[in-house]
Design a protein around this motif. Sequence first.
Motif, PDB file in Angstrom:
ATOM      1  N   GLU A  33       0.834  -1.217   0.000  1.00 56.70           N
ATOM      2  CA  GLU A  33       0.000   0.000   0.000  1.00 56.70           C
ATOM      3  C   GLU A  33       0.864   1.260   0.000  1.00 56.70           C
ATOM      4  O   GLU A  33       0.593   2.216  -0.723  1.00 56.70           O
ATOM      5  CB  GLU A  33      -0.939  -0.006   1.206  1.00 56.70           C
ATOM      6  N   SER A  34       1.929   1.246   0.814  1.00 59.69           N
ATOM      7  CA  SER A  34       2.754   2.457   0.896  1.00 59.69           C
ATOM      8  C   SER A  34       3.521   2.692  -0.401  1.00 59.69           C
ATOM      9  O   SER A  34       3.736   3.833  -0.819  1.00 59.69           O
ATOM     10  CB  SER A  34       3.707   2.388   2.093  1.00 59.69           C
ATOM     11  N   LEU A  35       3.916   1.604  -1.074  1.00 59.35           N
ATOM     12  CA  LEU A  35       4.635   1.765  -2.341  1.00 59.35           C
ATOM     13  C   LEU A  35       3.706   2.219  -3.467  1.00 59.35           C
ATOM     14  O   LEU A  35       4.097   3.018  -4.318  1.00 59.35           O
ATOM     15  CB  LEU A  35       5.329   0.454  -2.719  1.00 59.35           C
ATOM     16  N   VAL A  36       2.492   1.703  -3.453  1.00 57.78           N
ATOM     17  CA  VAL A  36       1.528   2.131  -4.474  1.00 57.78           C
ATOM     18  C   VAL A  36       1.203   3.613  -4.290  1.00 57.78           C
ATOM     19  O   VAL A  36       1.087   4.364  -5.253  1.00 57.78           O
ATOM     20  CB  VAL A  36       0.241   1.264  -4.382  1.00 57.78           C
ATOM     21  N   LEU A  85       8.726  -3.432 -11.078  1.00 57.80           N
ATOM     22  CA  LEU A  85       9.494  -2.983  -9.914  1.00 57.80           C
ATOM     23  C   LEU A  85       8.782  -1.814  -9.232  1.00 57.80           C
ATOM     24  O   LEU A  85       8.518  -0.794  -9.875  1.00 57.80           O
ATOM     25  CB  LEU A  85      10.892  -2.546 -10.351  1.00 57.80           C
ATOM     26  N   TYR A  86       8.451  -2.004  -7.960  1.00 57.95           N
ATOM     27  CA  TYR A  86       7.982  -0.896  -7.125  1.00 57.95           C
ATOM     28  C   TYR A  86       9.136  -0.486  -6.219  1.00 57.95           C
ATOM     29  O   TYR A  86       9.789  -1.358  -5.618  1.00 57.95           O
ATOM     30  CB  TYR A  86       6.801  -1.330  -6.247  1.00 57.95           C
ATOM     31  N   LYS A 109       5.033 -11.998 -15.330  1.00 55.46           N
ATOM     32  CA  LYS A 109       5.960 -11.075 -14.671  1.00 55.46           C
ATOM     33  C   LYS A 109       6.034 -11.318 -13.166  1.00 55.46           C
ATOM     34  O   LYS A 109       5.024 -11.639 -12.536  1.00 55.46           O
ATOM     35  CB  LYS A 109       5.513  -9.631 -14.942  1.00 55.46           C
ATOM     36  N   ILE A 110       7.226 -11.142 -12.630  1.00 51.13           N
ATOM     37  CA  ILE A 110       7.420 -11.171 -11.179  1.00 51.13           C
ATOM     38  C   ILE A 110       7.490  -9.723 -10.699  1.00 51.13           C
ATOM     39  O   ILE A 110       8.213  -8.897 -11.262  1.00 51.13           O
ATOM     40  CB  ILE A 110       8.732 -11.897 -10.806  1.00 51.13           C
ATOM     41  N   THR A 111       6.713  -9.418  -9.677  1.00 49.94           N
ATOM     42  CA  THR A 111       6.706  -8.067  -9.127  1.00 49.94           C
ATOM     43  C   THR A 111       7.655  -7.988  -7.932  1.00 49.94           C
ATOM     44  O   THR A 111       7.571  -8.799  -7.008  1.00 49.94           O
ATOM     45  CB  THR A 111       5.290  -7.656  -8.681  1.00 49.94           C
ATOM     46  N   TYR A 112       8.561  -7.034  -7.995  1.00 47.06           N
ATOM     47  CA  TYR A 112       9.497  -6.794  -6.892  1.00 47.06           C
ATOM     48  C   TYR A 112       9.023  -5.573  -6.108  1.00 47.06           C
ATOM     49  O   TYR A 112       8.851  -4.493  -6.683  1.00 47.06           O
ATOM     50  CB  TYR A 112      10.904  -6.515  -7.429  1.00 47.06           C
ATOM     51  N   TYR A 113       8.835  -5.751  -4.821  1.00 46.19           N
ATOM     52  CA  TYR A 113       8.520  -4.631  -3.936  1.00 46.19           C
ATOM     53  C   TYR A 113       9.766  -4.332  -3.102  1.00 46.19           C
ATOM     54  O   TYR A 113      10.138  -5.120  -2.224  1.00 46.19           O
ATOM     55  CB  TYR A 113       7.343  -4.974  -3.015  1.00 46.19           C
ATOM     56  N   LEU A 114      10.415  -3.227  -3.388  1.00 47.12           N
ATOM     57  CA  LEU A 114      11.583  -2.803  -2.595  1.00 47.12           C
ATOM     58  C   LEU A 114      11.074  -1.815  -1.548  1.00 47.12           C
ATOM     59  O   LEU A 114      10.399  -0.838  -1.900  1.00 47.12           O
ATOM     60  CB  LEU A 114      12.625  -2.126  -3.487  1.00 47.12           C
TER      61      LEU A 114
END
Length: 295
Positions: A39-42, A55-56, A96-101
């Motif tokens: 949520e915070s990255l979005v 990539l987020y 696709k693979i989603t990366y949340y950094l």
Amino acid sequence: MVLGIRRVDVATCCVLLAVANSHAQQRLNWSADDRKRVESLVKGGSRIEGTHVILYFPPSLPRVDAEVLVKRLDPAVEGLWRQVGVHDWQAVPKGKITYYLHDDAFVAHASGRSAVFVPMARVKDGRAPFLHEATHELLASKRSRMSAAVGSATPGRYPLWLTEGLADYVARVVANQLGIIEEGPFGPRTLSEADALCAERARTPDGARMLPFIGANAAPDVLFTTDRARFAPTFYSCSLSFTKHLAEHIGLHALINLFSLTPTDLVARMDPVAGRPLPVIVTEWRTRLGVHESR
Ligand SMILES: [Zn+2]
């Protein structure tokens, strides 16, 4: 679409649900805040979409660095799919693979839902397990979920040395193919250094306590506590070393195909697939490395 983290998948890395622990060690639950992280990255982060990854990333990572990272990860994730293959047992569909950094301090982990979570501290120190975590996604098995649904209060799990060792192994095979290095938090930098690194660590008192778990069905509980940093380097590098030993004898695809089985069936099938009793192969591997359990 924003990822909904509804449950923790038992097939993937580094996730055990909290249970009471009477020692001074405290339980780690590194995926508990994943929904908040998403949520915070979005809301406050940025997003770059590549061909094979999304990539987020937070404002603490310059966009130019994020663009370089996507350029590096795109062929790597494509290489992971090529290496692992597409199978009817995979819980994660080809895509696709989603990366949340994220800036939070936590242990990098997979989700079993085409998404992985990596702390910025690892991105910045160059030891992020990008390929390792993505490999967990590709190896996440529907059969694990089936046995969890059918089973008792304790869901079945694949042997941890195999899930972690195979993720490390495939990550380094693909990194080597692409001429990149994925050292990860615990090393080694390349497959050829795995045996020596395991042997060196396994000869320490803490390291020797991990040896009985390599090739065994039980997982060391300390890995899921605040004592993780003492034991994880040995457990991971020795899981990789033993997985490499097995892959060299029976082939990588025989190991990957084990995930078409439920955890119970995988353990039962291990000896026939390996062609010999697994304890015999463990002894052979330890002898080769010159490492022995502490008594
Ligand atoms: Zn892992």
